[in-house]
Design an enzyme around this catalytic site. Structure first.
Site, PDB file in Angstrom:
ATOM      1  N   HIS A   3       8.895   9.139 -27.688  1.00  0.00           N
ATOM      2  CA  HIS A   3       7.922  10.033 -27.057  1.00  0.00           C
ATOM      3  C   HIS A   3       8.275  11.514 -27.259  1.00  0.00           C
ATOM      4  O   HIS A   3       7.445  12.309 -27.714  1.00  0.00           O
ATOM      5  CB  HIS A   3       7.805   9.710 -25.567  1.00  0.00           C
ATOM      6  N   ASN A  55       1.024  19.211 -21.004  1.00  0.00           N
ATOM      7  CA  ASN A  55       0.683  18.339 -22.129  1.00  0.00           C
ATOM      8  C   ASN A  55       0.702  19.082 -23.462  1.00  0.00           C
ATOM      9  O   ASN A  55       0.158  18.573 -24.452  1.00  0.00           O
ATOM     10  CB  ASN A  55      -0.688  17.704 -21.898  1.00  0.00           C
ATOM     11  N   ARG A  58       0.816  -1.233   0.000  1.00  0.00           N
ATOM     12  CA  ARG A  58       0.000   0.000   0.000  1.00  0.00           C
ATOM     13  C   ARG A  58       0.841   1.270   0.000  1.00  0.00           C
ATOM     14  O   ARG A  58       0.390   2.331   0.419  1.00  0.00           O
ATOM     15  CB  ARG A  58      -0.980   0.021   1.166  1.00  0.00           C
ATOM     16  N   LYS A  60       3.652  11.380 -11.329  1.00  0.00           N
ATOM     17  CA  LYS A  60       2.815  10.526 -12.190  1.00  0.00           C
ATOM     18  C   LYS A  60       3.572   9.223 -12.416  1.00  0.00           C
ATOM     19  O   LYS A  60       4.695   9.235 -12.930  1.00  0.00           O
ATOM     20  CB  LYS A  60       2.561  11.195 -13.546  1.00  0.00           C
ATOM     21  N   ARG A 100      -2.064  21.822 -14.600  1.00  0.00           N
ATOM     22  CA  ARG A 100      -1.047  20.813 -14.917  1.00  0.00           C
ATOM     23  C   ARG A 100      -1.175  20.334 -16.360  1.00  0.00           C
ATOM     24  O   ARG A 100      -0.197  19.875 -16.951  1.00  0.00           O
ATOM     25  CB  ARG A 100      -1.132  19.632 -13.937  1.00  0.00           C
ATOM     26  N   HIS A 131       0.980  17.149 -26.632  1.00  0.00           N
ATOM     27  CA  HIS A 131       0.775  15.730 -26.315  1.00  0.00           C
ATOM     28  C   HIS A 131      -0.467  15.121 -26.939  1.00  0.00           C
ATOM     29  O   HIS A 131      -0.533  13.908 -27.105  1.00  0.00           O
ATOM     30  CB  HIS A 131       0.747  15.524 -24.799  1.00  0.00           C
ATOM     31  N   HIS A 155       0.280  11.739 -28.666  1.00  0.00           N
ATOM     32  CA  HIS A 155      -0.255  10.433 -28.266  1.00  0.00           C
ATOM     33  C   HIS A 155      -0.938   9.733 -29.440  1.00  0.00           C
ATOM     34  O   HIS A 155      -0.847   8.513 -29.574  1.00  0.00           O
ATOM     35  CB  HIS A 155      -1.201  10.579 -27.070  1.00  0.00           C
ATOM     36  N   GLU A 205      -3.730  17.263 -11.631  1.00  0.00           N
ATOM     37  CA  GLU A 205      -4.192  17.668 -12.971  1.00  0.00           C
ATOM     38  C   GLU A 205      -5.699  17.925 -13.044  1.00  0.00           C
ATOM     39  O   GLU A 205      -6.416  17.346 -13.847  1.00  0.00           O
ATOM     40  CB  GLU A 205      -3.764  16.651 -14.030  1.00  0.00           C
ATOM     41  N   GLU A 220      10.993  17.762 -24.790  1.00  0.00           N
ATOM     42  CA  GLU A 220      10.284  18.175 -23.556  1.00  0.00           C
ATOM     43  C   GLU A 220      10.874  19.475 -23.006  1.00  0.00           C
ATOM     44  O   GLU A 220      10.159  20.285 -22.419  1.00  0.00           O
ATOM     45  CB  GLU A 220      10.360  17.080 -22.485  1.00  0.00           C
ATOM     46  N   LYS A 233       8.293  22.838 -13.936  1.00  0.00           N
ATOM     47  CA  LYS A 233       7.375  21.728 -13.642  1.00  0.00           C
ATOM     48  C   LYS A 233       6.972  21.756 -12.170  1.00  0.00           C
ATOM     49  O   LYS A 233       5.796  21.547 -11.827  1.00  0.00           O
ATOM     50  CB  LYS A 233       8.004  20.380 -14.016  1.00  0.00           C
TER      51      LYS A 233
HETATM   52  P1  NAD Z   1      13.416   5.098 -21.773  1.00  0.00           P
HETATM   53  O1  NAD Z   1      13.263   4.982 -20.322  1.00  0.00           O
HETATM   54  O2  NAD Z   1      12.962   3.971 -22.618  1.00  0.00           O
HETATM   55  O3  NAD Z   1      14.949   5.399 -22.112  1.00  0.00           O
HETATM   56  C1  NAD Z   1      15.346   5.523 -23.455  1.00  0.00           C
HETATM   57  C2  NAD Z   1      16.521   4.575 -23.776  1.00  0.00           C
HETATM   58  O4  NAD Z   1      17.709   5.120 -23.223  1.00  0.00           O
HETATM   59  C3  NAD Z   1      16.384   3.168 -23.182  1.00  0.00           C
HETATM   60  O5  NAD Z   1      16.836   2.250 -24.124  1.00  0.00           O
HETATM   61  C4  NAD Z   1      17.336   3.191 -21.988  1.00  0.00           C
HETATM   62  O6  NAD Z   1      17.857   1.920 -21.711  1.00  0.00           O
HETATM   63  C5  NAD Z   1      18.415   4.113 -22.472  1.00  0.00           C
HETATM   64  N1  NAD Z   1      19.140   4.846 -21.449  1.00  0.00           N
HETATM   65  C6  NAD Z   1      18.612   5.450 -20.353  1.00  0.00           C
HETATM   66  N2  NAD Z   1      19.546   6.168 -19.730  1.00  0.00           N
HETATM   67  C7  NAD Z   1      20.694   5.999 -20.417  1.00  0.00           C
HETATM   68  C8  NAD Z   1      22.000   6.504 -20.280  1.00  0.00           C
HETATM   69  N3  NAD Z   1      22.323   7.373 -19.313  1.00  0.00           N
HETATM   70  N4  NAD Z   1      22.946   6.111 -21.165  1.00  0.00           N
HETATM   71  C9  NAD Z   1      22.611   5.271 -22.182  1.00  0.00           C
HETATM   72  N5  NAD Z   1      21.391   4.782 -22.398  1.00  0.00           N
HETATM   73  C10 NAD Z   1      20.429   5.159 -21.519  1.00  0.00           C
HETATM   74  O7  NAD Z   1      12.678   6.390 -22.354  1.00  0.00           O
HETATM   75  P2  NAD Z   1      12.559   7.908 -21.858  1.00  0.00           P
HETATM   76  O8  NAD Z   1      12.561   8.701 -23.091  1.00  0.00           O
HETATM   77  O9  NAD Z   1      13.496   8.228 -20.774  1.00  0.00           O
HETATM   78  O10 NAD Z   1      11.098   7.919 -21.206  1.00  0.00           O
HETATM   79  C11 NAD Z   1       9.943   7.701 -21.984  1.00  0.00           C
HETATM   80  C12 NAD Z   1       8.831   7.283 -21.055  1.00  0.00           C
HETATM   81  O11 NAD Z   1       8.578   8.323 -20.113  1.00  0.00           O
HETATM   82  C13 NAD Z   1       7.504   7.045 -21.776  1.00  0.00           C
HETATM   83  O12 NAD Z   1       6.984   5.819 -21.333  1.00  0.00           O
HETATM   84  C14 NAD Z   1       6.626   8.205 -21.321  1.00  0.00           C
HETATM   85  O13 NAD Z   1       5.270   7.859 -21.275  1.00  0.00           O
HETATM   86  C15 NAD Z   1       7.174   8.470 -19.951  1.00  0.00           C
HETATM   87  N6  NAD Z   1       6.904   9.822 -19.461  1.00  0.00           N
HETATM   88  C16 NAD Z   1       6.370   9.938 -18.213  1.00  0.00           C
HETATM   89  C17 NAD Z   1       6.118  11.192 -17.689  1.00  0.00           C
HETATM   90  C18 NAD Z   1       5.605  11.321 -16.279  1.00  0.00           C
HETATM   91  O14 NAD Z   1       5.247  12.441 -15.880  1.00  0.00           O
HETATM   92  N7  NAD Z   1       5.568  10.282 -15.503  1.00  0.00           N
HETATM   93  C19 NAD Z   1       6.427  12.343 -18.422  1.00  0.00           C
HETATM   94  C20 NAD Z   1       6.980  12.183 -19.702  1.00  0.00           C
HETATM   95  C21 NAD Z   1       7.215  10.911 -20.204  1.00  0.00           C
HETATM   96  N1  GLY Z   2       4.279  14.987 -18.187  1.00  0.00           N
HETATM   97  C1  GLY Z   2       3.053  15.575 -17.798  1.00  0.00           C
HETATM   98  C2  GLY Z   2       2.840  15.657 -16.326  1.00  0.00           C
HETATM   99  O1  GLY Z   2       3.676  15.284 -15.543  1.00  0.00           O
HETATM  100  O2  GLY Z   2       1.814  16.115 -15.925  1.00  0.00           O
END
Ligand code: NAD
Ligand code: GLY
Length: 371
Positions: free
Chosen positions: A268, A247, A123, A145, A243, A250, A254, A239, A187, A229
């Site tokens: 992304h 997006n 939990r 998030k 917030r 986005h 999406h 949100e 971003e 942020k």
């Molecule tokens: P990811 O986590 O897949 O990383 C991209 C690639 O880089 C992967 O292959 C990873 O292994 C590699 N990598 C990571 N760090 C590295 C480093 N220092 N050196 C070498 N390789 C490295 O992708 P991302 O772009 O970081 O994140 C995308 C995800 O984030 C999506 O799923 C998206 O929905 C999510 N997201 C979430 C929020 C949120 O608010 N929670 C906001 C924006 C995006």
């Molecule tokens: N990436 C959008 C949010 O965190 O609200």
């Protein structure tokens, strides 16, 4: 020259935390995390790529804090039920208790998945984000998030669960492939476009240095993005309103991610960049901003060597009608109306709830025609 570490506070009452930003934070992880620990033991969730490059440095940085680790496959496909339940079962097998700390070491995929695992484990246990991509440092590690994807769409299963600390080590970005770095940069540009015209001006000048590896420039860009942020999340943690500004781009993004199967065809942040260009085009056509604004957005993305147009996405795309239908699936649908983030100019975005779908369709048709 050693750079100082910056600290941005995310002030959310009992859920407040610091985002520490600087080079060498992995090496100091033990000292940073120790004040949070009830016993000197942490469980790390990471991916195989990041583990191979950075897990030993984290282990060394943790010093005498015992570390156990699970490395999941790298990539978006990991962010689903299968790897999620594997992570939760592993955390339970490792006897992670309510008062322990889980560490998410990786990009947004690992941060979202491990954060969600921490949210539901017993939990709710505390977790520390150690973001290793630019995207994760400026966006996904901050704001709480967490979640995974469903067959019905992206990020549809999740929870708000704020981290207890974020350690954004600028040095780890040195090993990030150029394409992933530029995806995260999408971003960063978003923050300038949505609320800080001076930051966008700065990016126009300093973006190339940032991409080339200038650590001082990278640290400034991460700090400014996180500050923006943090202030938005403080105003609207779950949100209900503001917030949604985060997006920007986005809704288009999406739909395009869904149309390309969440694959390597479109990362992304690449979708966010294209989405921002389309959102500014839409804003201009709706008479909200001058023609200069979308032209400047496109010019900067092009100068950075980023994807800007639908033509930059390899392979086939569905027609405008199908893309509109994908947009309607988006979480930003409220009472059946499409919510868009539009702009009155660079640095001046706002949430629009009742956008003329004829103009949206026309923007998409023209963008598809240019492919
Ligand atoms: P990811 O986590 O897949 O990383 C991209 C690639 O880089 C992967 O292959 C990873 O292994 C590699 N990598 C990571 N760090 C590295 C480093 N220092 N050196 C070498 N390789 C490295 O992708 P991302 O772009 O970081 O994140 C995308 C995800 O984030 C999506 O799923 C998206 O929905 C999510 N997201 C979430 C929020 C949120 O608010 N929670 C906001 C924006 C995006
Ligand atoms: N990436 C959008 C949010 O965190 O609200």
């Amino acid at each position: 020259m050693t750079q100082k570490t910056d600290s941005v506070r995310v002030a959310l009452g009992a859920r407040s935390y610091d985002v520490r930003i600087g080079a060498g934070l992995l090496a100091r992880a033990g000292a940073e995390i120790a004040p949070l620990l009830r016993r000197r033991r942490v469980a790390v969730v990471t991916d195989e790529t990041v583990a191979a490059i950075h897990l030993d440095a984290l282990r060394a940085g943790l010093g005498d804090i015992e570390m156990t680790a699970l490395a999941l496959p790298a990539g978006e496909a990991t962010k689903g039920w299968r790897q999620f339940s594997r992570a939760v079962d592993w955390l339970l097998a490792e006897k992670v208790e309510r008062r322990d700390i889980v560490i998410a070491l990786g990009g947004g995929v690992i941060g979202d998945l491990a954060g969600f695992a921490a949210a539901v484990l017993r939990r709710g246990v505390r977790f520390v984000q150690v973001p290793t991509t630019l995207l994760a440092q400026v966006d996904s590690s901050v704001g709480g998030k967490t979640g995974i994807n469903s067959v019905h769409g992206k990020n549809l299963i999740g929870a708000f669960h704020q981290p207890a600390l974020v350690l954004a080590d600028i040095g780890v970005l040195d090993t990030l492939p150029a394409r992933d770095f530029l995806s995260g940069y999408g971003e960063v540009v978003k923050y300038g476009l949505l609320g800080d015209a001076d930051f966008f001006d700065w990016l126009e000048v300093n973006g190339p240095a940032l991409a080339a590896g200038d650590r001082e420039a990278r640290q400034f860009a991460v700090r400014r993005s996180v500050e923006m942020k943090a202030r938005i999340v403080e105003r609207d943690e779950t949100e209900e309103g503001d917030r949604a500004l985060l997006n920007l781009g986005h809704t288009f993004c999406h739909a395009l991610e869904s149309a390309t199967g969440y694959s390597d065809r479109l990362l992304h942040g690449e979708g966010v960049a294209i989405g921002c260009a389309l959102a500014f085009e839409l804003s201009q056509r709706l008479g909200l901003c001058s023609q200069e604004a979308p032209s400047r957005v496109r010019a900067h993305l092009q100068a950075m060597g980023m994807k800007v147009d639908l033509a930059d996405i390899p392979g086939d795309l569905p027609g405008a009608e199908a893309l509109m239908a994908l947009m309607a699936q988006d979480k930003k649908v409220l009472d059946g109306k499409l919510r868009f983030i539009l702009a009155r100019g660079i640095g001046d975005a706002f949430v629009a709830t009742d956008v003329d779908t004829v103009t949206v369709r026309a923007v998409l048709e023209d963008a598809l025609r240019a492919r």
